[in-house]
Motif scaffolding. Structure first.
Motif, short mmCIF file in Angstrom:
data_model
loop_
_atom_site.label_atom_id
_atom_site.label_comp_id
_atom_site.label_asym_id
_atom_site.label_seq_id
_atom_site.Cartn_x
_atom_site.Cartn_y
_atom_site.Cartn_z
N LEU A 44 -58.11 -2.58 -55.62
CA LEU A 44 -56.75 -3.08 -55.86
C LEU A 44 -55.99 -3.23 -54.56
CD1 LEU A 44 -55.80 -0.95 -58.99
CD2 LEU A 44 -56.73 -3.26 -58.92
N HIS A 45 -56.52 -2.61 -53.49
CA HIS A 45 -55.88 -2.68 -52.18
C HIS A 45 -56.78 -3.47 -51.23
CE1 HIS A 45 -52.73 0.36 -52.96
NE2 HIS A 45 -53.63 0.88 -53.75
N ARG A 46 -56.14 -4.19 -50.34
CA ARG A 46 -56.91 -4.84 -49.26
C ARG A 46 -56.64 -4.07 -47.98
NH1 ARG A 46 -56.29 -10.59 -46.15
NH2 ARG A 46 -58.27 -10.47 -45.03
N CYS A 47 -57.56 -3.22 -47.62
CA CYS A 47 -57.40 -2.40 -46.42
C CYS A 47 -57.44 -3.30 -45.18
CB CYS A 47 -58.48 -1.34 -46.34
SG CYS A 47 -58.48 -0.23 -47.76
N ALA A 48 -56.75 -2.86 -44.14
CA ALA A 48 -56.61 -3.69 -42.94
C ALA A 48 -57.95 -4.00 -42.28
CB ALA A 48 -55.69 -2.99 -41.94
N PHE A 49 -58.90 -3.08 -42.39
CA PHE A 49 -60.17 -3.21 -41.66
C PHE A 49 -61.26 -3.88 -42.46
CE2 PHE A 49 -59.80 0.91 -43.74
CZ PHE A 49 -60.90 0.91 -44.56
N CYS A 50 -61.05 -4.14 -43.74
CA CYS A 50 -62.15 -4.45 -44.64
C CYS A 50 -62.42 -5.94 -44.80
CB CYS A 50 -61.88 -3.83 -46.02
SG CYS A 50 -63.34 -3.89 -47.10
N VAL A 158 -52.17 7.22 -39.94
CA VAL A 158 -53.29 6.30 -39.78
C VAL A 158 -53.60 5.60 -41.10
CG1 VAL A 158 -55.74 6.11 -39.19
CG2 VAL A 158 -54.25 7.66 -37.89
N LEU A 159 -53.58 6.35 -42.20
CA LEU A 159 -53.85 5.76 -43.51
C LEU A 159 -52.82 4.69 -43.85
CD1 LEU A 159 -54.73 9.00 -45.52
CD2 LEU A 159 -56.32 7.18 -44.85
N ALA A 160 -51.56 4.94 -43.51
CA ALA A 160 -50.51 3.96 -43.81
C ALA A 160 -50.73 2.67 -43.02
CB ALA A 160 -49.14 4.55 -43.50
N ARG A 161 -51.07 2.80 -41.75
CA ARG A 161 -51.28 1.60 -40.92
C ARG A 161 -52.55 0.85 -41.32
NH1 ARG A 161 -50.05 2.34 -34.63
NH2 ARG A 161 -50.54 0.12 -34.80
N ALA A 162 -53.50 1.57 -41.92
CA ALA A 162 -54.73 0.93 -42.40
C ALA A 162 -54.55 0.31 -43.78
CB ALA A 162 -55.87 1.94 -42.43
N LYS A 163 -53.36 0.47 -44.37
CA LYS A 163 -53.05 -0.07 -45.69
C LYS A 163 -53.97 0.49 -46.77
CE LYS A 163 -50.22 -2.92 -43.56
NZ LYS A 163 -48.76 -2.65 -43.56
N ARG A 164 -54.23 1.79 -46.69
CA ARG A 164 -55.14 2.41 -47.63
C ARG A 164 -54.54 2.60 -49.02
NH1 ARG A 164 -60.16 2.45 -48.23
NH2 ARG A 164 -60.34 4.58 -48.98
N GLY A 165 -53.24 2.86 -49.10
CA GLY A 165 -52.62 3.03 -50.40
C GLY A 165 -52.74 4.42 -50.99
N HIS A 166 -53.21 5.39 -50.20
CA HIS A 166 -53.24 6.79 -50.64
C HIS A 166 -53.03 7.66 -49.42
CE1 HIS A 166 -57.19 7.83 -48.92
NE2 HIS A 166 -57.59 6.62 -49.31
N ASN A 167 -52.76 8.94 -49.65
CA ASN A 167 -52.55 9.86 -48.53
C ASN A 167 -53.68 10.87 -48.44
OD1 ASN A 167 -52.03 11.70 -50.58
ND2 ASN A 167 -49.81 11.65 -50.30
#
Length: 374
Positions: A44-50, A158-167
């Protein structure tokens, strides 16, 4: 003394070892994996690195039951050792994020092969935020043995900047639930994400150790085409780590996990045709044999720590390693020997293969000995 390295001295030699690493290596025989790629499925999320298409060569789609059967039938003939554990693995997506009926359909196909005795069990990777009581209940009746969590970092910034959507706390909760349910737990971390630093990566490793996983994987961040990082890289907003920096950092991470007796089963993405395709990787510390380079760097660190303790009685030294680690000690292009000779001002530095040396150990002679390899 470097963290994770122990040095001891006898009358005639100095012995350097990696804390916690068994003499035979990091782990026993690994299972034979039959990979079934479900790129981006359930995400459901598009992570920055993926960009799973760049990694697997498979375009995002809802994988059909017939495709799963085809993948399994394709790989089964390659199982040569019938005594080796075989697992069907669902990779490349967010497995527990799939719709429940689709999840059941895929697991049912894999289960049929377990029932027939073709394979032993099932494994999959998923996001930490998909581990819930309901999702675990949905797979309880299937022969799932291993669940891997894509942790990436235990630093919320780091998780926030990677757009992970969880902590990070979500990972803690998920890991505890997976372990409590009796599954083998694997944790995957990344290095070099936006906002990450070597210090934060080491802190992530230590926090993963506290979760007591059965194994971990370490993936350095690459800039993949058509990813959000690709846009940041082109604009100059993101600069990936160099290969040299990454090898040094991953070797430190390996020591952290080894000291806790946690196997690191992969370092870097698996080399394949998709990654080798022109333009698939725009930048970043990719190497098709990153794990080997990391182990070679570790032997350099072991030798450096041991030679620092050796008496300066001559301009020559002899290092002994187990035969299967000779190339790791010498290094690519004899790099390790050259660096050590320069650092310690040695005219001659030799490496001898010695079956009497414990694997993953290193010995430096401090008594006169013949030079075997200059």
């Amino acid at each position: 003394m470097a963290e994770g390295i122990t040095i001891r001295q006898t009358n005639d030699r100095i012995i350097a070892t990696i804390d916690g690493l068994p003499a035979g290596g990091q782990a026993g025989a690994r299972p034979f994996i039959i990979p079934v790629f479900i790129p981006m499925s359930g995400c459901l999320h598009r992570c920055a690195f993926c960009n799973q298409t760049a990694i697997t060569g498979v375009k995002p789609h809802a994988i059909s039951p017939s495709a799963v059967t085809h993948a399994i039938d394709t790989f089964l003939p390659f199982v040569r050792d019938r005594g080796r554990t075989v697992q069907i693995a669902f990779y490349g997506g967010n497995f527990l994020g799939l719709p429940e009926q689709h999840l059941h359909d895929l697991l049912a196909i894999a289960t049929a092969h377990v029932t027939r005795g073709d394979v032993a069990s099932i494994r999959f990777s998923t996001r930490p935020d998909t581990i819930t009581e309901n999702r675990l209940a949905a797979i309880r009746d299937f022969p799932v043995h291993t669940i891997e969590l894509g942790v990436q970092s235990m630093d919320d910034r780091v998780l926030a900047r990677a757009k992970r959507g969880h902590n990070a706390q979500c990972t803690v909760n998920a890991a505890r639930m997976v372990a409590s349910a009796g599954y083998e737990l694997g944790l995957q971390m990344m290095t070099g994400l936006p906002g990450d630093t070597p210090r934060r990566a080491i802190q992530t490793a230590r926090k993963l150790v506290a979760l007591a996983p059965d194994f971990v994987r370490i993936y350095p961040t690459l800039v993949l085409r058509q990813s959000r990082l690709a846009e940041a890289f082109r604009s100059g907003a993101f600069i990936p780590a160099s290969l040299h920096e990454t090898i040094a950092l991953v070797s430190r991470l390996l020591l952290v996990f080894a000291a806790a007796h946690i196997p690191v089963i992969r370092m870097g993405l698996q080399a394949d045709e998709a990654l080798a395709a022109p333009g698939a990787i725009l930048a970043g510390p990719y190497h098709p044999a990153l794990g080997e380079r990391v182990h070679s760097h570790l032997f350099y660190r072991l030798a450096k720590a041991a030679l620092a303790r050796a008496p300066r009685r001559s301009h020559a030294s002899t290092i002994r390693v187990h035969p299967r680690h000779l190339s790791r000690m010498i290094g690519a292009g004899r790099e390790n020997l050259s660096r050590l000779k320069t650092h310690f001002h040695l005219e001659n530095l030799s490496v001898q293969a010695d079956a009497g040396v414990t694997p993953h150990h290193l010995e430096v002679d401090i008594a006169p000995s013949p030079i075997a390899l200059k």
